[in-house]
Design a protein around this motif. Structure first.
Motif, PDB file in Angstrom:
ATOM      1  N   THR A 199     -35.231  -0.508 -70.547  1.00  0.00           N
ATOM      2  CA  THR A 199     -35.753  -1.865 -70.368  1.00  0.00           C
ATOM      3  C   THR A 199     -35.294  -2.456 -69.043  1.00  0.00           C
ATOM      4  N   ILE A 200     -34.025  -2.308 -68.723  1.00  0.00           N
ATOM      5  CA  ILE A 200     -33.504  -2.847 -67.462  1.00  0.00           C
ATOM      6  C   ILE A 200     -34.195  -2.187 -66.275  1.00  0.00           C
ATOM      7  N   ASN A 201     -34.347  -0.863 -66.322  1.00  0.00           N
ATOM      8  CA  ASN A 201     -34.982  -0.156 -65.201  1.00  0.00           C
ATOM      9  C   ASN A 201     -36.446  -0.557 -65.038  1.00  0.00           C
ATOM     10  N   GLN A 202     -37.150  -0.729 -66.157  1.00  0.00           N
ATOM     11  CA  GLN A 202     -38.553  -1.158 -66.083  1.00  0.00           C
ATOM     12  C   GLN A 202     -38.664  -2.553 -65.465  1.00  0.00           C
ATOM     13  N   LEU A 203     -37.773  -3.437 -65.858  1.00  0.00           N
ATOM     14  CA  LEU A 203     -37.819  -4.805 -65.334  1.00  0.00           C
ATOM     15  C   LEU A 203     -37.450  -4.840 -63.857  1.00  0.00           C
ATOM     16  N   ARG A 204     -36.450  -4.065 -63.471  1.00  0.00           N
ATOM     17  CA  ARG A 204     -36.050  -4.063 -62.064  1.00  0.00           C
ATOM     18  C   ARG A 204     -37.136  -3.454 -61.173  1.00  0.00           C
ATOM     19  N   SER A 205     -37.846  -2.447 -61.694  1.00  0.00           N
ATOM     20  CA  SER A 205     -38.905  -1.831 -60.892  1.00  0.00           C
ATOM     21  C   SER A 205     -40.072  -2.779 -60.676  1.00  0.00           C
ATOM     22  N   ALA A 206     -40.250  -3.717 -61.619  1.00  0.00           N
ATOM     23  CA  ALA A 206     -41.352  -4.679 -61.493  1.00  0.00           C
ATOM     24  C   ALA A 206     -40.922  -5.982 -60.838  1.00  0.00           C
ATOM     25  N   ALA A 207     -39.618  -6.154 -60.602  1.00  0.00           N
ATOM     26  CA  ALA A 207     -39.110  -7.427 -60.074  1.00  0.00           C
ATOM     27  C   ALA A 207     -39.473  -7.596 -58.609  1.00  0.00           C
ATOM     28  N   PRO A 208     -39.704  -8.844 -58.181  1.00  0.00           N
ATOM     29  CA  PRO A 208     -39.965  -9.112 -56.761  1.00  0.00           C
ATOM     30  C   PRO A 208     -38.764  -8.744 -55.907  1.00  0.00           C
ATOM     31  N   ALA A 209     -39.024  -8.487 -54.649  1.00  0.00           N
ATOM     32  CA  ALA A 209     -37.949  -8.180 -53.702  1.00  0.00           C
ATOM     33  C   ALA A 209     -37.120  -9.425 -53.436  1.00  0.00           C
ATOM     34  N   PRO A 210     -35.895  -9.266 -52.859  1.00  0.00           N
ATOM     35  CA  PRO A 210     -35.091 -10.435 -52.467  1.00  0.00           C
ATOM     36  C   PRO A 210     -35.896 -11.381 -51.591  1.00  0.00           C
TER      37      PRO A 210
END
Length: 430
Positions: free
Chosen positions: A136-147
């Protein structure tokens, strides 16, 4: 997220009490309004003694936000002291971030067992929950906007292990043994078992902002949580969709079994209606808001009401189209729950309810049954006794959910929840 430790609080502002309870300063930092509540937790229930609110300044930075929060805390404490002469020392701060500040969702992992005739043991459950949490964490981070800016990317090995989006909340949505739902799979014999874990991530800069506010206000412990997760845990309905219409954003939360499974937000809220009035008649923001309140309270003539409605219709269509598109993204090929609940300060107009009801006719959405749209009221939040004269409006529901969440933190947890909590601690510290 916990871990701010500081010295004793200012003795002149409150006195310690021997009353066996936990006390929280709860902050609901909405996109247009910020609310600060003082909550006493005892016997698994929250009692609300202090309340203050004002225009949100979260995007203004620490220098403006900290003095605003300090003033709100003082006024809320004065209200509490008027009701409880010996108001206990409040040393914990709970901040509930809205969906617009989060990356959140749930994913499932299924584990086939090499020895299905043997009972499932704790170590197997721990490994399964760990895999589901990491997925779940990896899926969310892969979809998260860049800094947001290049300066926020710190080029060090530790930064790569601790990216811009950090875990703040997680919960087990469901556990199954050979396709059948269970509350705890330990001890069952099965060929396979599965877990669905929900997690919420927030930006490091957002977490750091509230850490600095908590330190500036001299709290010794800070918990940063997901406000929609707190709210759905306090509702009697086991599944549904929240449409939280704020001033500048609308947050959407799909939940089942009392736990969220998907969240999103759109940058369209009640203020789009106010802007429509401003543009139509060249009004100031304050004048448009007064006109909106007069319309909502029935103070206008029939002719004036018709003109105001005509001005708002294009904005309502924009809100409906954006909401529909967000729900399409959230449904993940599964039918959506048939109960839709409207809340938030921008949801008060009957036309917003009518627009939400039109989602039933969307060709892009599929519901389990014909959807019903209803308002979520402050009284629908279980586990909170409100002793103040505030917190009675549609925009206050989320804050009351956070007050109920404070009591939830003190309740005993079952084994899967304890295991997941321990797994999360590693992510919090990492």
């Amino acid at each position: 997220m916990r871990g701010i430790w500081r010295g004793s609080r200012r003795p002149e502002r409150r006195t310690r009490s021997s009353h066996p309870s936990a006390n929280y300063c709860v902050v609901d930092p909405g996109t247009s309004r910020i609310r600060l509540l003082l909550v006493e937790v005892a016997d698994g229930r929250s009692t609300l003694w202090g309340w203050d609110e004002g225009r949100s300044l979260v995007d203004a930075g620490l220098q403006r936000l900290l003095p605003v929060c300090e003033g709100m805390l003082v006024r809320a404490e004065e209200m509490a002291l008027a009701r409880v002469p010996r108001w206990p020392l409040t040393d914990q701060m709970l901040v509930g971030l809205p969906a617009s500040e989060l990356q959140a969702g749930a994913w499932s992992v299924t584990q086939r067992r090499a020895q299905p005739e043997s009972p499932i043991v704790v170590e197997e459950l721990t490994a399964l929950l760990g895999r589901a949490l990491r997925l779940t964490i990896n899926q969310l981070r892969s979809a998260a906007p860049a800094p947001r800016t290049p300066e926020q990317v710190v080029r060090t090995p530790s930064a790569r292990r601790s990216p811009d989006w950090l875990l703040i909340d997680a919960t087990t949505v469901s556990l199954e043994v050979d396709g059948k739902a269970v509350t705890d799979p330990v001890g069952f014999r099965a060929e396979e078992f599965s877990a669905t874990v929900f997690a919420a991530l927030a930006r490091m800069e957002t977490i750091n902002l509230w850490r600095k506010v908590a330190v500036g206000l001299e709290f010794s412990m800070l918990t940063v949580s997901a406000a929609p997760m707190a709210l759905v845990s306090s509702l009697s309905e086991s599944r549904g969709i929240l449409l939280d219409v704020g001033g500048f954003t609308t947050s959407l939360t799909v939940w089942q079994a009392g736990r969220p499974v998907a969240m999103s937000s759109i940058p369209v809220g009640g203020s789009v209606l106010t802007r429509a009035l401003m543009q139509t008649w060249n009004l100031s923001s304050d004048s448009a808001e007064r006109l909106m309140r007069a319309y909502a309270s029935g103070q206008l003539t029939a002719s004036d009401r018709s003109q105001v409605l005509d001005a708002m219709i294009p904005a309502l269509r924009i809100w409906l189209a954006e909401t529909e598109a967000a729900l399409v993204r959230l449904r993940r090929e599964k039918p959506l729950p048939e109960r839709l609940f409207l809340l938030g300060g921008g949801s008060g107009l009957p036309e917003v309810m009518e627009a939400a009801s039109a989602l039933a006719w969307s060709e892009g959405l599929r519901f389990e049954r014909y959807p019903l749209v209803e308002r979520l009221r402050p009284t629908d939040v279980a586990g909170v006794l409100n002793r103040t004269d505030l917190g009675r409006g549609a925009g206050d529901v989320s804050a009351l959910g956070l007050a109920a969440w404070a009591a939830y933190q003190t309740r005993p947890q079952d084994r899967p929840a304890r295991i997941l909590r321990d797994l999360c601690e590693g992510h919090f510290s990492g």
